[in-house]
Write an enzyme that holds these catalytic residues in place. Structure first.
Site, PDB file in Angstrom:
ATOM      1  N   MET A 148       0.098 -29.331  75.179  1.00 25.04           N
ATOM      2  CA  MET A 148       0.315 -28.396  74.067  1.00 25.04           C
ATOM      3  C   MET A 148       1.795 -28.035  74.016  1.00 25.04           C
ATOM      4  SD  MET A 148      -1.596 -25.110  75.675  1.00 25.04           S
ATOM      5  CE  MET A 148      -1.110 -24.381  77.201  1.00 25.04           C
ATOM      6  N   SER A 149       2.170 -27.486  72.898  1.00 26.98           N
ATOM      7  CA  SER A 149       3.562 -27.079  72.746  1.00 26.98           C
ATOM      8  C   SER A 149       3.565 -25.740  72.011  1.00 26.98           C
ATOM      9  CB  SER A 149       4.329 -28.131  71.950  1.00 26.98           C
ATOM     10  OG  SER A 149       3.758 -28.261  70.663  1.00 26.98           O
ATOM     11  N   ASP A 174      -4.728 -54.160  61.558  1.00 31.18           N
ATOM     12  CA  ASP A 174      -4.514 -52.996  62.411  1.00 31.18           C
ATOM     13  C   ASP A 174      -4.601 -51.745  61.564  1.00 31.18           C
ATOM     14  OD1 ASP A 174      -4.177 -53.933  64.975  1.00 31.18           O
ATOM     15  OD2 ASP A 174      -2.161 -54.670  64.523  1.00 31.18           O
ATOM     16  N   LYS A 210       0.056 -24.501  70.318  1.00 28.54           N
ATOM     17  CA  LYS A 210      -0.876 -25.378  69.587  1.00 28.54           C
ATOM     18  C   LYS A 210      -1.010 -26.666  70.393  1.00 28.54           C
ATOM     19  CE  LYS A 210       1.499 -28.801  67.178  1.00 28.54           C
ATOM     20  NZ  LYS A 210       2.934 -28.705  67.424  1.00 28.54           N
ATOM     21  N   PHE A 255       6.098 -30.218  74.367  1.00 35.80           N
ATOM     22  CA  PHE A 255       4.832 -30.881  74.686  1.00 35.80           C
ATOM     23  C   PHE A 255       5.011 -31.709  75.952  1.00 35.80           C
ATOM     24  CE2 PHE A 255       2.075 -34.542  74.566  1.00 35.80           C
ATOM     25  CZ  PHE A 255       0.851 -33.973  74.237  1.00 35.80           C
TER      26      PHE A 255
END
Lengths: 705, 553
Positions: A401-402, A324, A413, A395
């Site tokens: 976005m936050s 993984d 952003k 967010f």
């Protein structure tokens, strides 16, 4: 999956590996003596023959006593004992581990719920629990059996099985729902659905495994046993048929006086048995089961539980490794790697805005932006509380976005499309340049985040943050090693092919499977197996279970679900997927140790012939004294020296058998050359020196001349 | 030219000739055994026998067909001998005694060609041609069929079948052995061998003695005798008889015929498994062992460690002056390294260590290069055993040509290599502990013992050469050696075919850097080493009491 990775501290080892402790030998002596019982020893045909020989020699020593006969008898018994000792020592270590596990398996009581959702419970013994029962466990209580958390969240102390003292979080749903019986809830209350059958708990299985209680011979071990049996038969025939030939030789040389070794009745029984024991592959016969037990033990020391020896052996044969991406190859979280200002903005502005927008962002990505701003631009980290008027925008999946609204300025952003849309809505016009920056980051396999602001009614893009998957240190070297060992590494990731390729290139894996679903994984495994390859993989989720079951070596993470643990054939208690690589190496080391000691054992025979044949026949055919190249003192001392060497070499090799021969990943050709020199050529030379040395010492004993 | 120089040229030219021929012949044989078409003669044979040539057989059916064919062959050869006085071309000879007939029938069907009798004074032309000469072809073809079945085991992926015995038998006989033997016979006739049907001629020798010389279809039988690694001579003295081996030149050609198919089969193996280099590795193992043996035998014979040989420069006792010590030694090496057993000199009279080499050659299990077919499958078994031990040392489940060597494969390989040592040692021991066995000894001491050891080694390994010095034509020896021959031939064949079956059923594991490479000099050296060590460990006590006791001073 947690970020606990390569750097994670190794769990404390319960029983030290490495060199053999002489006390361990001593402590195992009673067990070794018990194993002399022919009813159990016959399962090891080579050593059984030695025991029969020892018994016969003892009888011969009684009927026709001589110092020589007694010395041989004693050393033959010692040979058998030493072989048992090897096995007993190996088992002893497992028993020590089992003891610590048993301590965890106290008699617990359980509070069994009458109905899953109700609060009424009955006090029952843990052993009375059946599959499907619901039990409630609260802080300070021991979880009564293996199961899945179906309600609540709790911190659990799993040190009883993992040796790791830091508590872990277990919660209902998802991939961290499995709990193990015998572990302790430290806080909160959970409802657990029992998944084990009575007496088949994880700890029960662990105990059985480390004790080697139901140890079955692995396929290669069986094949090797067949070869050893064939060699034993050949040497039995060689020694038995020698007798009429010897009688004839003596008969046609009537002038030669009877010796201890050869009379008119042929070679004396004691000498014949000595020759047989020296020729049959006692060294490997004595150490074979110890090697197998020790191999499992080495896994346990690395906190890996193999459900069968077959799985360990298969690990050595693996030719495709499915890894993984997240947590195995990369650190598991994307991190800020670059700030790229848009036209009209500078680095300082961008960094400040990026930091500001991320202050309240507790995701690893958000933290990494703050850290990057601090490390690269020297921006002091501000606590969110410092900005009293700030309004934090968290967010959400909708806005993607936050950011923060502070002093009439809005900073955001987030995903490129979301932030660009937000800018446009506020009348801004992102330049084409920004689009290029975003595409550039995507093309390199990274994740672009756009930073924008609305200040004084003016909306503009400040720049782009490059979030990058950080490949763990040393992975490329590991994968190069794998390639040299002939193992193909395939990275499995949910990322898009572009991102996947970038990371695959950086990490140096041979191939990758992007946008992988559990079905894709299963299909890949089947395809590889179709081509004759053995596949190893790790997994922790319930949706990994089919692939874990299909893989030849499926390592389930201990943090994973019960379904995953049930499907795999190994469990890693540290839940460290990188360990797959170590498991492969242990598997190989196990096989190499067997092969090396087999070669050594057979190569030893040459010197023994040079000791014993002249001892038997130089009296009748003086020319054969030329074969006494070691110039051994007398026929008696030569035969005794060979027998003693044969016994001592077993003890001398016990540490090697337990530790495994040194293994450094390299091509088959190089490995073979090295091991051939060491154990083949070494196996021819060593006994010449050893027998000579022993002869020098014992020639002064009575009856040796 | 000195004898040594001549010997070196003789050996070098042989190596060159075989090196030149092995590629085209190997490729041809691979084509023969993989081709899909049957020619008209073959179709006729299949119709007469009643087999469907396109039906593939599982290993068990393949083995049963082979055993049934061999059993019938034994009965036919036995019957021909017992009834020869009632049939034609008997030259007036009486029926062959039952124990001799049993021994001879077994001997020729097993490709051993141990001759307890003296050919020219026991067997009529019908027995020689319809019995013995036919077996010279088909017993050799049986050996090749088994080798080809094993090759298919390696070459096939997940297949239940290993080929069709009848097709392999017929093609081996008609397309490989017959044409080469035909050309070979013509060459030998040109070299001075006889090919006629005349009866005994009474001849007065130079010293005034009287000798009976029988003619016969010698050249034809001689060619297949060598080509099929049979070794049963028309005459008692075998290839030292001028009618069987006229000149140094025919001597060279006979050795060439002995070696040509066994050394070409590895090429066919490489072709059929699709990796020529694997064939080269196998041929390299064979060649290394063979060259070692030939050189040592030559050294021992030319150096000669007794007084007389040193006086005359070489051990010439028991050797034909026509051939000399070196060429006799080379012939002896070739005939014992393959399961031929033809002789052009008296191995009994070799120096003790030279004699030991002929013994050792057979004790290797007839693998360097061994009998036609038998040599290749024996060598592949040794390769499997080597791969097993070496494979473990590289940390993987051992695999050869992608086929895993697991418990079943190891069991069959182990059983294979157990058979002949057990037969040789048990047979020798029983002979040494038994009145009938000891009574036949003409020599005493280690040399006498070597003679008995040699007889059982030769029979169990299906070589057929005799050291001499033992009166083996007694009921006890005829029965005992017959048992050794029949068990030494068919038990290994059954194990090989079973192995072929289990290998064919496997899907190959693709090679990687972690796979033990089996085509490099490293592996070649390893197989050589394993072969020598295993053989030495098994037989050292016996050799110590025989040739070593006699030869080391």
């Amino acid at each position: 999956m947690s970020a606990q990775t390569l750097e994670a501290p190794q769990a404390p080892r319960r029983v030290g590996g490495g060199l053999l402790d002489p006390r361990q030998l001593l402590a195992s002596l009673p067990d070794a003596a018990r194993k002399l019982n022919p009813a159990t020893l016959w399962r090891n045909p080579v050593m059984f023959i030695v025991e029969v020989g020892a018994a016969a020699t003892t009888i011969l020593a009684f009927t026709d006593p001589s110092f020589f006969a007694w010395a041989i008898a004693v050393w033959l018994w010692l040979t058998t004992l030493f072989a048992n000792l090897a096995e007993a020592v190996a088992e002893g270590r497992g028993k020590a581990q089992a003891a610590t596990l048993r301590a965890a398996k106290r008699d617990t009581t359980a509070r069994r719920l009458r109905a899953r959702t109700g609060f009424d419970w009955d006090q029952v013994g843990a052993t009375e629990l059946r599959q499907g029962d619901f039990v409630v466990v609260e802080a300070g209580e021991i979880i009564p059996g293996d199961g899945d958390v179906v309600e609540g969240i709790a911190s659990v102390d799993e040190s009883a099985i993992t040796g790791e003292s830091a508590p872990v979080i277990r919660e209902s749903g998802g991939d961290r729902s499995a709990v193990t019986g015998g572990t302790k809830v430290l806080s909160d209350r959970i409802v657990v659905q029992i998944t084990q059958k009575p007496g088949e708990s994880f700890i029960d299985r662990m105990i059985a495994l480390v004790e080697g209680a139901n140890r079955q011979k692995t396929p290669n071990e069986i094949a090797l046993n067949i070869l050893l049996a064939a060699l034993t038969i050949i040497f039995l025939v060689t020694t038995i048929t020698m007798q009429p030939m010897a009688i004839y030789a003596k008969a046609v040389n009537p002038g030669v006086a009877d010796s201890l070794a050869l009379t008119a009745d042929g070679v004396s029984g004691v000498v014949l048995i000595s020759l047989l024991v020296c020729l049959i592959p006692t060294t490997i016969g004595a150490l074979l089961s110890a090697i197998g037990i020790a191999g499992m033990d080495r896994l346990v020391q690395r906190n890996v539980l193999a459900m069968s020896g077959r799985a360990v052996e298969a690990a050595g044969d693996v030719s495709t490794l499915l890894l993984d991406k997240t947590g195995t190859i990369t650190l598991g979280n994307r991190q800020a790697a670059d700030f790229m200002p848009a036209p009209g903005a500078n680095h300082g502005e961008l960094a400040a805005a990026a930091q500001l927008a991320s202050l309240a962002d507790e995701t690893p990505e958000g933290r990494s932006i703050v850290v990057y701003a601090k490390e690269t631009y020297g921006l002091r980290e501000r606590a969110p509380g410092e900005l009293t008027h700030a309004h934090w925008v968290p967010f959400t999946a909708q806005t993607r976005m936050s950011g923060v609204d502070v002093d009439g300025r809005q900073v955001r952003k987030g995903a490129a499309t979301a932030v660009m849309k937000w800018i446009r809505e506020h009348g801004g016009h992102p330049t084409e340049q920004v689009g290029h920056l975003v595409d550039g980051v995507s093309a390199s396999g990274g994740t672009p985040l756009v930073v924008g602001e609305v200040a004084d009614g003016k909306a503009r893009v400040l720049g782009v943050i490059h979030l990058k998957d950080v490949v763990k240190q040393g992975m490329r070297e590991r994968f190069d090693e794998m390639r040299r060992m002939g193992i193909r590494t395939v990275m499995i990731t949910g990322d898009n092919p572009l991102t996947a390729k970038a990371i695959a290139d950086e990490a140096g894996v041979d191939d990758f499977l992007a946008e992988a679903t559990p079905e894709d994984k299963l299909a890949l495994i089947k395809k590889e197996q179709e081509g004759g390859r053995l596949v190893a993989m790790t997994g922790d989720g319930t949706n990994d279970a089919p692939a874990l079951a299909q893989a030849d070596v499926g390592v389930a993470m201990n943090t994973g679900t019960s379904a995953a643990k049930e499907a795999g054939n190994m469990v890693d208690l540290d839940s460290n997927p990188t360990k797959l690589i170590e498991i492969v190496e242990i598997g190989k080391q196990l096989l190499i140790t067997r092969g090396a000691l087999t070669t050594f054992s057979i190569a030893n025979d040459i010197a023994k012939y040079f000791a014993i044949i002249p001892a038997m026949f130089a009296a009748v055919y003086p020319g054969l004294d030329a074969l006494n190249v070691m110039r051994l003192a007398s026929p008696q001392s030569a035969i005794l020296a060979a027998v003693i060497f044969n016994a001592i070499v077993i003890v001398a090799l016990i540490p090697l058998a337990l530790r495994g021969v040194r293994y450094r990943p390299s091509s088959a050709s190089k490995l073979l050359s090295r091991n051939l020199y060491l154990y083949g050529v070494g196996g021819i030379v060593a006994p010449f020196a050893g027998i000579k040395l022993i002869d020098l010492l014992i020639q002064f004993l009575p009856g040796m001349s | 030219m000195s004898q040594t120089a001549a010997g070196i040229i003789f050996i070098a030219s042989l190596i060159l000739a075989i090196a030149l021929v092995h590629k085209p012949l190997g490729d041809y044989m691979a084509r023969v055994y993989t081709g899909l078409r049957h020619n008209r003669v073959e179709r006729l044979v299949y119709r007469l026998v009643g087999v469907r040539p396109d039906a593939e057989q599982r290993w068990g059916v393949y083995a049963r067909s082979l055993l049934a064919f061999s059993l019938i062959s034994i009965l036919v050869v036995y019957g021909l001998q017992r009834l020869q006085d009632k049939l034609f071309l008997s030259l007036g000879f009486a029926p062959v005694p039952d124990h001799v007939a049993w021994n001879t029938a077994i001997s020729f069907v097993t490709n051993t060609n141990w001759q307890a009798y003296s050919g020219e004074s026991t067997m009529g032309h019908l027995v020689q041609m319809a019995g013995l000469a036919v077996q010279n072809f088909v017993s050799a073809a049986v050996g090749m069929a088994v080798a080809v079945a094993l090759i298919r085991g390696f070459a096939r992926r997940g297949s239940e079948t290993v080929g069709n015995f009848w097709v392999d038998l017929v093609r081996g006989s008609l397309r490989i052995l017959l044409p080469i033997a035909f050309v070979g016979a013509l060459v030998l006739v040109a070299g001075g061998l006889v090919q006629n049907f005349t009866g005994p001629h009474e001849i007065t020798t130079l010293t005034g003695g009287v000798q009976n010389l029988t003619g016969g279809p010698v050249a034809g039988q001689e060619a297949i005798k060598e080509l099929g690694t049979n070794g049963g001579g028309f005459y008692n003295t075998n290839s030292s008889h001028p009618f069987e081996n006229a000149t140094t030149w025919t001597n060279w050609f006979e050795i060439f015929l002995i070696l040509v198919i066994p050394f070409a089969l590895p090429r066919a193996f490489g072709r059929m498994v699709g990796q020529l280099r694997q064939g080269y590795a196998i041929v390299a193992v064979m060649a290394t062992l063979a060259v070692l043996s030939v050189v040592l035998l030559n050294v021992f014979e030319l150096a000669g460690n007794a007084t007389v040989p040193q006086a005359i420069g070489a051990a010439m006792e028991g050797k034909e002056v026509r051939f000399g010590a070196s060429n006799s030694a080379t012939f002896a090496a070739a005939t014992t390294l393959t399961s031929t057993g033809a002789v052009n000199s008296f191995h009994d009279s070799f120096t003790p260590l030279g004699g030991m080499m002929t013994l050792l050659n057979m004790m290797l299990g007839e693998v360097a290069p061994g009998g036609v077919g038998a040599g290749l499958y024996g060598m592949l078994i040794l390769a499997v055993i080597t791969v097993f031990v070496a494979g473990l040392m590289v940390g993987r489940t051992p695999e050869y040509l992608g086929k895993r060597i697991g418990a079943r494969e190891m069991k069959l390989a182990s059983l294979y290599f157990l058979v002949t040592p057990v037969l040789v040692l048990t047979g020798t021991a029983v002979a040494m502990a038994n009145e009938a066995g000891l009574a036949a000894m003409l020599n005493n001491g280690p040399h006498g013992f070597s003679e008995i050891l040699y007889a059982f080694t030769s029979a169990s390994n299906n070589n057929g050469s005799a050291f001499g010095g033992v009166t083996v034509n007694t009921p006890w020896y005829d029965v005992a050696l017959g048992l050794c021959m029949v068990l030494g031939r068919f038990l290994p064949i059954i194990f090989v075919l079973a192995l072929a079956g289990s290998l064919a059923a496997q899907k190959p594991v693709p090679a990687s850097a972690g796979t033990l490479p089996t085509h490099r000099p490293q592996f070649v050296g390893l197989v050589v080493g394993v072969t020598i060590i295993v053989v030495a460990l098994t037989f050292l006590p016996a050799l110590a009491l025989g040739p070593l006791a006699e030869g080391i001073h």
